[in-house]
Structure formats: structure tokens, C-alpha cells
Design a protein around this motif. Structure first.
Motif, PDB file in Angstrom:
ATOM      1  N   GLU A 170       6.543  -1.248  11.570  1.00 44.31           N
ATOM      2  CA  GLU A 170       5.424  -0.152  10.943  1.00 44.31           C
ATOM      3  C   GLU A 170       4.098  -1.263  10.301  1.00 44.31           C
ATOM      4  OE1 GLU A 170       5.226   4.108   8.831  1.00 44.31           O
ATOM      5  OE2 GLU A 170       6.628   3.098   8.915  1.00 44.31           O
ATOM      6  N   THR A 171       3.291  -0.319  10.432  1.00 45.97           N
ATOM      7  CA  THR A 171       2.120  -0.945   9.406  1.00 45.97           C
ATOM      8  C   THR A 171       1.644   0.272   8.674  1.00 45.97           C
ATOM      9  OG1 THR A 171       1.906  -2.970  11.025  1.00 45.97           O
ATOM     10  CG2 THR A 171       0.277  -2.226   9.699  1.00 45.97           C
ATOM     11  N   LYS A 172       1.322  -0.399   7.678  1.00 49.17           N
ATOM     12  CA  LYS A 172       0.661   0.947   6.663  1.00 49.17           C
ATOM     13  C   LYS A 172      -0.813   0.242   6.034  1.00 49.17           C
ATOM     14  CE  LYS A 172       2.318   4.943   7.515  1.00 49.17           C
ATOM     15  NZ  LYS A 172       1.865   5.566   7.982  1.00 49.17           N
ATOM     16  N   THR A 173      -1.834   1.216   6.046  1.00 51.02           N
ATOM     17  CA  THR A 173      -2.666   0.614   4.690  1.00 51.02           C
ATOM     18  C   THR A 173      -3.554   1.459   4.215  1.00 51.02           C
ATOM     19  OG1 THR A 173      -4.167  -0.972   6.494  1.00 51.02           O
ATOM     20  CG2 THR A 173      -5.372  -0.477   5.052  1.00 51.02           C
ATOM     21  N   CYS A 174      -3.430   1.254   2.878  1.00 53.03           N
ATOM     22  CA  CYS A 174      -3.717   2.184   1.729  1.00 53.03           C
ATOM     23  C   CYS A 174      -5.780   1.479   0.219  1.00 53.03           C
ATOM     24  CB  CYS A 174      -2.474   1.955   0.164  1.00 53.03           C
ATOM     25  SG  CYS A 174      -1.145   2.979   0.915  1.00 53.03           S
ATOM     26  N   GLY A 220     -17.583   0.610  -7.408  1.00 54.66           N
ATOM     27  CA  GLY A 220     -18.275   0.012  -6.672  1.00 54.66           C
ATOM     28  C   GLY A 220     -17.426  -0.646  -6.223  1.00 54.66           C
ATOM     29  N   MET A 221     -16.009  -1.476  -6.508  1.00 56.49           N
ATOM     30  CA  MET A 221     -15.285  -2.023  -5.568  1.00 56.49           C
ATOM     31  C   MET A 221     -14.178  -1.071  -4.579  1.00 56.49           C
ATOM     32  SD  MET A 221     -12.814  -4.870  -7.755  1.00 56.49           S
ATOM     33  CE  MET A 221     -11.701  -3.691  -8.387  1.00 56.49           C
ATOM     34  N   LYS A 222     -14.385  -1.872  -3.822  1.00 54.78           N
ATOM     35  CA  LYS A 222     -13.883  -1.012  -2.607  1.00 54.78           C
ATOM     36  C   LYS A 222     -12.454  -2.380  -2.346  1.00 54.78           C
ATOM     37  CE  LYS A 222     -17.475  -0.234  -0.049  1.00 54.78           C
ATOM     38  NZ  LYS A 222     -17.956  -0.414   1.035  1.00 54.78           N
ATOM     39  N   MET A 223     -10.797  -1.588  -3.069  1.00 52.87           N
ATOM     40  CA  MET A 223      -9.865  -2.077  -2.605  1.00 52.87           C
ATOM     41  C   MET A 223      -8.721  -1.487  -1.138  1.00 52.87           C
ATOM     42  SD  MET A 223      -8.942  -1.726  -7.029  1.00 52.87           S
ATOM     43  CE  MET A 223     -10.372  -0.047  -6.661  1.00 52.87           C
ATOM     44  N   SER A 224      -7.867  -2.610  -0.935  1.00 53.40           N
ATOM     45  CA  SER A 224      -7.291  -1.666   0.550  1.00 53.40           C
ATOM     46  C   SER A 224      -5.987  -2.908   0.641  1.00 53.40           C
ATOM     47  CB  SER A 224      -8.007  -1.453   1.702  1.00 53.40           C
ATOM     48  OG  SER A 224      -8.206  -2.943   2.072  1.00 53.40           O
ATOM     49  N   ILE A 225      -4.568  -2.117   0.795  1.00 49.46           N
ATOM     50  CA  ILE A 225      -3.514  -2.583   0.483  1.00 49.46           C
ATOM     51  C   ILE A 225      -2.731  -3.128   2.411  1.00 49.46           C
ATOM     52  CG2 ILE A 225      -2.449  -1.619  -0.434  1.00 49.46           C
ATOM     53  CD1 ILE A 225      -0.430  -3.677  -1.291  1.00 49.46           C
ATOM     54  N   LYS A 226      -2.407  -4.030   2.800  1.00 51.40           N
ATOM     55  CA  LYS A 226      -2.155  -3.376   4.421  1.00 51.40           C
ATOM     56  C   LYS A 226      -1.101  -4.276   3.906  1.00 51.40           C
ATOM     57  CE  LYS A 226      -2.060  -5.113   9.215  1.00 51.40           C
ATOM     58  NZ  LYS A 226      -2.778  -6.479   9.810  1.00 51.40           N
ATOM     59  N   MET A 227       0.425  -3.715   4.847  1.00 50.13           N
ATOM     60  CA  MET A 227       1.498  -3.379   3.999  1.00 50.13           C
ATOM     61  C   MET A 227       2.081  -3.828   5.457  1.00 50.13           C
ATOM     62  SD  MET A 227       2.306  -1.273   1.306  1.00 50.13           S
ATOM     63  CE  MET A 227       0.927   0.104   1.474  1.00 50.13           C
ATOM     64  N   VAL A 232      11.129  -1.929   5.319  1.00 48.64           N
ATOM     65  CA  VAL A 232      11.056  -3.349   3.876  1.00 48.64           C
ATOM     66  C   VAL A 232       9.971  -3.754   4.125  1.00 48.64           C
ATOM     67  CG1 VAL A 232      12.165  -5.005   3.233  1.00 48.64           C
ATOM     68  CG2 VAL A 232      13.371  -2.534   3.039  1.00 48.64           C
ATOM     69  N   ILE A 233       8.611  -3.991   3.207  1.00 47.04           N
ATOM     70  CA  ILE A 233       7.573  -4.902   2.954  1.00 47.04           C
ATOM     71  C   ILE A 233       8.129  -5.897   3.982  1.00 47.04           C
ATOM     72  CG2 ILE A 233       5.100  -5.120   2.360  1.00 47.04           C
ATOM     73  CD1 ILE A 233       6.031  -2.310   0.871  1.00 47.04           C
ATOM     74  N   LYS A 234       7.383  -6.678   4.087  1.00 50.23           N
ATOM     75  CA  LYS A 234       7.769  -7.886   4.572  1.00 50.23           C
ATOM     76  C   LYS A 234       6.739  -9.007   4.075  1.00 50.23           C
ATOM     77  CE  LYS A 234      12.329  -7.709   6.278  1.00 50.23           C
ATOM     78  NZ  LYS A 234      13.117  -7.668   5.525  1.00 50.23           N
ATOM     79  N   LYS A 235       5.253  -8.611   4.577  1.00 49.09           N
ATOM     80  CA  LYS A 235       4.052  -9.192   4.086  1.00 49.09           C
ATOM     81  C   LYS A 235       2.780  -7.737   3.739  1.00 49.09           C
ATOM     82  CE  LYS A 235       4.497 -12.723   7.405  1.00 49.09           C
ATOM     83  NZ  LYS A 235       4.135 -13.352   8.918  1.00 49.09           N
ATOM     84  N   MET A 236       1.932  -8.392   2.570  1.00 48.43           N
ATOM     85  CA  MET A 236       1.159  -8.069   2.807  1.00 48.43           C
ATOM     86  C   MET A 236      -0.066  -8.138   2.552  1.00 48.43           C
ATOM     87  SD  MET A 236       2.812  -5.937  -0.329  1.00 48.43           S
ATOM     88  CE  MET A 236       2.211  -7.287  -2.360  1.00 48.43           C
ATOM     89  N   GLU A 237      -1.421  -7.340   3.241  1.00 43.16           N
ATOM     90  CA  GLU A 237      -2.820  -8.788   2.764  1.00 43.16           C
ATOM     91  C   GLU A 237      -3.375  -7.114   1.644  1.00 43.16           C
ATOM     92  OE1 GLU A 237      -4.832  -9.733   5.891  1.00 43.16           O
ATOM     93  OE2 GLU A 237      -6.386  -8.286   5.657  1.00 43.16           O
ATOM     94  N   MET A 238      -3.487  -7.641   0.697  1.00 45.72           N
ATOM     95  CA  MET A 238      -4.832  -6.936  -0.176  1.00 45.72           C
ATOM     96  C   MET A 238      -6.182  -7.729  -0.424  1.00 45.72           C
ATOM     97  SD  MET A 238      -1.684  -8.369  -3.560  1.00 45.72           S
ATOM     98  CE  MET A 238      -3.057  -7.170  -4.654  1.00 45.72           C
ATOM     99  N   LEU A 254       8.074   0.843   1.945  1.00 44.91           N
ATOM    100  CA  LEU A 254       6.837   0.754   1.993  1.00 44.91           C
ATOM    101  C   LEU A 254       6.529   2.428   2.505  1.00 44.91           C
ATOM    102  CD1 LEU A 254       4.397   0.024   3.797  1.00 44.91           C
ATOM    103  CD2 LEU A 254       5.460   1.138   5.372  1.00 44.91           C
ATOM    104  N   SER A 255       7.543   3.415   2.209  1.00 44.79           N
ATOM    105  CA  SER A 255       7.926   4.954   2.265  1.00 44.79           C
ATOM    106  C   SER A 255       7.502   5.358   0.981  1.00 44.79           C
ATOM    107  CB  SER A 255       9.008   5.204   2.828  1.00 44.79           C
ATOM    108  OG  SER A 255       9.979   5.181   1.676  1.00 44.79           O
TER     109      SER A 255
END
Length: 151
Positions: free
Chosen positions: A25-29, A35-42, A48-54, A136-137
Motif C-alpha cells: 500500500e502507498t499513501k501520500t500525506c 508558503g512551504m509545501k510538504m508531502s510524504i509518500k509512504m 509497516v512502512i518500508k520506504k518514505m519520500e519526503m 502506515l495506518s
């Protein structure tokens, strides 16, 4: 008796085949603040989170101008300063890329939780507990409680 044995063998085979593949499963928050945009793809397996892209997009105006006009060395220096401000160091399982995104600076930090050192993750990201078993949940629920939109 033969029917029962055949049924038992079939049940064992089906149970073994059905449970071997982890549920991926992949989720992006995402959120925006000052003014700063932030996201984290998990990316997770069995919750169980294996990789994150911030990803962070810093407005050029916040950084003193048009980032697209910076030379490669200046961009690296600015990226190093951003990493320092975020309290992050590159190393085993942690990699960062900085590039101009129009007039803005885009920072992408990739973290492989299966490779990164637990002590480094706890120190740099203020993670508690077992960093190899982050749910992840629970992370999505926490992000949404903090105002992020998760999809």
C-alpha cells in the motif's frame, strides 16, 4: 477418511498460497504551511512502512530570490543548509536531492527504513520505538490529526 485427508491437504495448500504475498500500500500525506509545501509518500507492506519520500518546496522568496539562477555549487550549499536546518544527514538508507523548481527550491529526501540505522532515525527524525515497525495506518491518522491531507 480419504475424503477428509484430501480436504485437509487442499486446505493446507490453499492457506499456504493465499498468505505468502504481503499486502502493499502507498499513501501520500500533504500540507502547506507559511508558503512551504510538504508531502510524504509512504510505501508499506502489511501496514509497516518500508520506504518514505519526503518532499519540501521552499518558495524562492523565502530563500532570498530566484533559485533557478543559482549555480550547481550554490544549490548544493543551499541544500546542505536546508538539511542541517531539518536535522537530517545523508547516509546509509537516507538520500537527498535538491533542484530548482521554477523559482523555488525542491528538496526530496528518500528514506529506506529497512536499511537506515535505527539510532540515526531516532535522533534525526525524533522517531520513538522500533523504526523498523512504523505502522502506515497510525502514521496517516497522526498526519490527518495534524492537518495533513492523506490519499
Amino acid at each position: 477418511m480419504k475424503k477428509f485427508l484430501a480436504f485437509a491437504c487442499a486446505a493446507v495448500l490453499l492457506a499456504g498460497c493465499g498468505s505468502s504475498e504481503p499486502k502493499k500500500e502507498t499513501k501520500t500525506c500533504s500540507m502547506e504551511e507559511a508558503g512551504m509545501k510538504m508531502s510524504i509518500k509512504m510505501d508499506a507492506e502489511d501496514d509497516v512502512i518500508k520506504k518514505m519520500e519526503m518532499s519540501y518546496v521552499f518558495p524562492g522568496s523565502m530563500l532570498g530570490g530566484d533559485v533557478s539562477k543559482l549555480k550547481e555549487d550554490d544549490l548544493k550549499t543551499m541544500g546542505d543548509a536546508v538539511l542541517s536546518q531539518l536535522g537530517i544527514k545523508e547516509g546509509e538508507g537516507i538520500a537527498a536531492v535538491f533542484k530548482a523548481d521554477g523559482k523555488d527550491l525542491k528538496a526530496t529526501i528518500n528514506i529506506d527504513l529497512t536499511k537506515a540505522d535505527t539510532d540515526i532515525l531516532k535522533k534525526q527524525f525524533k522517531m520513538e520505538g522500533n523504526t523498523k515497525n512504523i505502522k502506515l495506518s497510525e502514521t496517516v491518522k497522526s498526519g490527518e490529526a495534524d492537518g495533513a491531507t492523506c490519499k
